[in-house]
Design a protein around this motif. Structure first.
Motif, PDB file in Angstrom:
ATOM      1  N   GLU A  84       0.808  -1.225   0.000  1.00 47.59           N
ATOM      2  CA  GLU A  84       0.000   0.000   0.000  1.00 47.59           C
ATOM      3  C   GLU A  84       0.841   1.276   0.000  1.00 47.59           C
ATOM      4  O   GLU A  84       0.331   2.371  -0.303  1.00 47.59           O
ATOM      5  N   SER A 130       4.091   5.934  -3.321  1.00 44.91           N
ATOM      6  CA  SER A 130       3.400   7.006  -2.598  1.00 44.91           C
ATOM      7  C   SER A 130       4.146   8.334  -2.690  1.00 44.91           C
ATOM      8  O   SER A 130       3.592   9.389  -2.376  1.00 44.91           O
ATOM      9  N   SER A 159      -2.567  -5.634  -8.537  1.00 48.50           N
ATOM     10  CA  SER A 159      -2.091  -4.380  -7.970  1.00 48.50           C
ATOM     11  C   SER A 159      -3.208  -3.403  -7.600  1.00 48.50           C
ATOM     12  O   SER A 159      -3.067  -2.632  -6.642  1.00 48.50           O
ATOM     13  N   LEU A 203      -2.898  -0.668  -4.691  1.00 53.22           N
ATOM     14  CA  LEU A 203      -2.541   0.689  -5.104  1.00 53.22           C
ATOM     15  C   LEU A 203      -3.822   1.488  -5.311  1.00 53.22           C
ATOM     16  O   LEU A 203      -4.367   1.545  -6.413  1.00 53.22           O
ATOM     17  N   PHE A 251      -3.760   7.514  -8.719  1.00 50.89           N
ATOM     18  CA  PHE A 251      -3.330   6.331  -9.470  1.00 50.89           C
ATOM     19  C   PHE A 251      -4.385   5.952 -10.514  1.00 50.89           C
ATOM     20  O   PHE A 251      -5.562   5.779 -10.182  1.00 50.89           O
TER      21      PHE A 251
END
Length: 224
Positions: free
Chosen positions: A145, A149, A165, A169, A174
């Motif tokens: 996670e 970032s 993913s 994510l 994103f």
């Protein structure tokens, strides 16, 4: 006038194209779950050359996907490319597989992160800006996670890792371009031509694919 044969076999997509001065004029590809590269590649090479209306003697160079990716797929592609370069006495061009994948995202800003499956939650990834300039080099990494970032602008993910993913994510910036799953030889055309113009080639005899790593060893958990 320069004709370049582009070979992409790093993933499930067996893809071959002919480019004329950096523009794709013929392409044949198939994404096969059974990895049919050994059976399809040389047939595809013959077909795209015929479709382009040229002969192998017209080729100025051969470009091949250098990895990372499937060990077997890369070996098949590189072996075919080397054989042609030796026989025709023409240069061999190595193209970053993840750059080819990233180039298929048509965006004007933000970051592009191509990811290819490397088993479990591990991926091969690289970070590019919208001009396809490398901002972070290739890594094999385990996605969690906190991955990526540090990027606050829009991040576009491409590759075959969306299914595993996306649940992890989840940041609002994103974006998964799920239609772009595998690198294609069509997208190699401009990259390989740019390298050809700069004489950015590799030694046919000694070039090896960039495997990055063959597999990840996870030690067994200790009994309590």
């Amino acid at each position: 006038m320069s004709y370049i044969l582009n070979i992409e076999t790093a993933t499930k997509n067996c893809s071959v194209s002919i480019a004329k001065d950096g523009e794709t004029i013929a392409c044949n590809e198939i994404a096969d779950e059974g990895y049919s590269h050994a059976e399809k590649l040389h047939v595809f090479i013959e077909e795209v050359i015929a479709s382009a209306g040229i002969t192998v003697q017209d080729l100025a160079a051969v470009a091949v996907s250098q990895g990372p990716g499937s060990y077997t797929g890369l070996r098949i592609g590189v072996s075919a490319a080397k054989g042609l370069c030796f026989a025709l006495d023409i240069p061999l061009i190595a193209v970053d597989t993840l750059k080819t994948l990233a180039s298929q995202a048509n965006v004007s800003s933000g970051k592009i992160i191509p990811m290819l499956d490397a088993r479990r939650m591990e991926v091969y990834s690289e970070v590019f800006n919208a001009n396809l300039e490398t901002e972070r080099s290739i890594k094999a990494e385990i996605i969690d996670e906190n991955s990526f970032s540090e990027y606050t602008e829009t991040v576009y993910f491409v590759g075959d890792c969306a299914e595993k993913s996306k649940p992890v994510l989840t940041a609002s910036n994103f974006v998964f371009l799920e239609e772009i799953k595998y690198p294609s030889a069509k997208a190699m055309s401009k990259i390989s031509y740019d390298k050809y113009q700069k004489s950015d080639t590799v030694d046919v005899a000694y070039f090896e694919p960039y495997y990055l790593k063959d597999f990840m060893i996870i030690p067994p958990s200790k009994k309590q």
